[in-house]
Design an enzyme around this catalytic site. Structure first.
Site, PDB file in Angstrom:
ATOM      1  N   ASP A 181       0.827  -1.215   0.000  1.00 36.78           N
ATOM      2  CA  ASP A 181       0.000   0.000   0.000  1.00 36.78           C
ATOM      3  C   ASP A 181       0.861   1.264   0.000  1.00 36.78           C
ATOM      4  OD1 ASP A 181      -2.338   1.411  -0.024  1.00 36.78           O
ATOM      5  OD2 ASP A 181      -2.767   1.193   2.118  1.00 36.78           O
TER       6      ASP A 181
ATOM      7  N   HIS B  29       2.356   3.507  -8.957  1.00 37.19           N
ATOM      8  CA  HIS B  29       2.154   2.086  -9.288  1.00 37.19           C
ATOM      9  C   HIS B  29       3.331   1.568 -10.104  1.00 37.19           C
ATOM     10  CE1 HIS B  29      -1.734   2.383  -7.575  1.00 37.19           C
ATOM     11  NE2 HIS B  29      -2.292   3.060  -8.539  1.00 37.19           N
TER      12      HIS B  29
ATOM     13  N   LEU C 143      10.401 -20.695  -4.501  1.00 37.50           N
ATOM     14  CA  LEU C 143       9.339 -19.882  -3.886  1.00 37.50           C
ATOM     15  C   LEU C 143       8.009 -20.017  -4.628  1.00 37.50           C
ATOM     16  CD1 LEU C 143       8.591 -17.416  -1.943  1.00 37.50           C
ATOM     17  CD2 LEU C 143       9.186 -15.973  -3.895  1.00 37.50           C
TER      18      LEU C 143
HETATM   19  C1  IPE Z   1      -5.530  -2.609  -0.191  1.00 38.09           C
HETATM   20  O1  IPE Z   1      -5.138  -1.305  -0.422  1.00 38.09           O
HETATM   21  C2  IPE Z   1      -5.528  -3.387  -1.468  1.00 38.09           C
HETATM   22  C3  IPE Z   1      -4.230  -3.607  -2.066  1.00 38.09           C
HETATM   23  C4  IPE Z   1      -3.072  -3.307  -1.551  1.00 38.09           C
HETATM   24  C5  IPE Z   1      -4.262  -4.250  -3.346  1.00 38.09           C
HETATM   25  P1  IPE Z   1      -6.207  -0.127  -0.574  1.00 38.09           P
HETATM   26  O2  IPE Z   1      -5.437   1.127  -0.698  1.00 38.09           O
HETATM   27  O3  IPE Z   1      -7.153  -0.438  -1.664  1.00 38.09           O
HETATM   28  O4  IPE Z   1      -6.976  -0.206   0.812  1.00 38.09           O
HETATM   29  P2  IPE Z   1      -7.926   0.861   1.519  1.00 38.09           P
HETATM   30  O5  IPE Z   1      -8.986   1.199   0.524  1.00 38.09           O
HETATM   31  O6  IPE Z   1      -7.085   2.063   1.846  1.00 38.09           O
HETATM   32  O7  IPE Z   1      -8.415   0.171   2.721  1.00 38.09           O
HETATM   33  C1  IPE Z   2      -1.538   0.273  -3.373  1.00 36.71           C
HETATM   34  O1  IPE Z   2      -1.343   1.638  -3.418  1.00 36.71           O
HETATM   35  C2  IPE Z   2      -1.788  -0.345  -4.732  1.00 36.71           C
HETATM   36  C3  IPE Z   2      -3.172  -0.755  -4.990  1.00 36.71           C
HETATM   37  C4  IPE Z   2      -4.132  -0.743  -4.124  1.00 36.71           C
HETATM   38  C5  IPE Z   2      -3.483  -1.209  -6.323  1.00 36.71           C
HETATM   39  P1  IPE Z   2      -2.555   2.665  -3.439  1.00 36.71           P
HETATM   40  O2  IPE Z   2      -2.938   2.891  -4.849  1.00 36.71           O
HETATM   41  O3  IPE Z   2      -3.636   2.205  -2.564  1.00 36.71           O
HETATM   42  O4  IPE Z   2      -1.853   3.962  -2.856  1.00 36.71           O
HETATM   43  P2  IPE Z   2      -2.462   4.946  -1.755  1.00 36.71           P
HETATM   44  O5  IPE Z   2      -2.889   4.110  -0.603  1.00 36.71           O
HETATM   45  O6  IPE Z   2      -3.594   5.671  -2.393  1.00 36.71           O
HETATM   46  O7  IPE Z   2      -1.310   5.844  -1.408  1.00 36.71           O
HETATM   47 MG    MG Z   3      -4.042   2.448  -0.594  1.00 36.66          MG
END
Ligand code: IPE
Ligand code: IPE
Ligand code: MG
Length: 245
Positions: A21, A38, A132
């Site tokens: 995240d 990303h 792995l």
């Molecule tokens: C959780 O991250 C999902 C992934 C890392 C793929 P999100 O960024 O979507 O989670 P919330 O919405 O902040 O809980």
């Molecule tokens: C995690 O990073 C990747 C996915 C959920 C696909 P985020 O896109 O949730 O990044 P933040 O949390 O908005 O910074």
């Molecule tokens: Mg996120």
């Protein structure tokens, strides 16, 4: 001394799961668009997969895209899907070289055809590898998975293949997408969020949790090893008293 040196000869978790995240915030901090985050998250994935292989982790589950992530703006979803296809194309050789076996958990039918096809090709190509096991959670959510398991079990009951009174927690585990994998020993979430976001709710009943403020695109091997170092300080009792362990 590096964290890698500190954990060598210590107990290495058999299965590590990661909620990757913070990509969007990482990009924003740099004055860039979310998708830039990303793109930079891919290097962190590569580092983590390598780091896990190097120290003999057997299973690594990466939460790459949740069921709820489909509600993001279409441009972001499309960009993530394209990134996924490209990452598969670019990484297949190194995954083969590193003897990594790729698996998928999630709703494959909800993925764009091309993504599902590339993912299946990667799974088939790496299926005989013995190092792995890399489990990609894509279009995954725990509630989807548990609902699906309940449907499967209900059908087995209806067809008299199983008696209702014989349903145990093992029955449920066997009908989840993760049936063939052990439960995670360690769960890591980056970016300073303290929640599970619909990830592996059943499987983490006794998993150790590790939260770090590091944003996913900054996550490197030493961050991964630091999490394992912290894991080694934990005392896992599984309901027993300390004396019984
Ligand atoms: C959780 O991250 C999902 C992934 C890392 C793929 P999100 O960024 O979507 O989670 P919330 O919405 O902040 O809980
Ligand atoms: C995690 O990073 C990747 C996915 C959920 C696909 P985020 O896109 O949730 O990044 P933040 O949390 O908005 O910074
Ligand atoms: Mg996120």
């Amino acid at each position: 001394m590096s964290f890698k040196e500190k954990i060598i000869n210590k107990s290495i978790p058999k299965h590590i799961a990661i909620i990757m995240d913070g990509n969007g915030r990482w990009a924003k901090k740099k004055g860039n668009k979310r998708i830039f985050g990303h793109k930079n998250g891919v290097q962190a994935v590569k580092d983590t997969v390598e780091a896990a292989g190097e120290i003999g982790v057997q299973y690594l589950t990466l939460y790459a895209f949740s069921t709820e992530n489909w509600t993001r703006p279409k441009t972001e979803v499309d960009a993530l899907m394209t990134l996924l296809v490209n990452a598969i194309k670019n990484e297949v050789d190194s995954l083969m070289k590193n003897n990594v076996r790729v698996k998928h958990i999630g709703n494959i039918n909800s993925l764009p055809k091309k993504v599902a096809q590339k993912l299946n090709e990667l799974i088939n190509k790496t299926s005989s590898n013995t190092g792995l096991t890399l489990i990609l959670a894509i279009s995954y959510s725990s509630k989807w998975e548990i609902t699906d398991a309940i449907k499967k079990i209900s059908k087995q009951v209806k067809n008299n293949n199983i008696d209702v009174n014989d349903i145990t927690d093992e029955t449920i585990s066997r009908n989840l997408a993760t049936a063939e994998f052990p439960d995670p020993d360690l769960l890591i979430r980056t970016s300073g969020e303290y929640r599970l976001s619909n990830f592996l709710l059943w499987q983490i009943a006794y998993t150790e949790m590790y939260f770090t403020d590091t944003l996913w695109p900054d996550f490197r091997k030493e961050n991964f090893y630091e999490a394992i170092y912290e894991f080694n300080k934990r005392n896992r009792r599984f309901g027993k008293t300390e004396d019984q362990i």
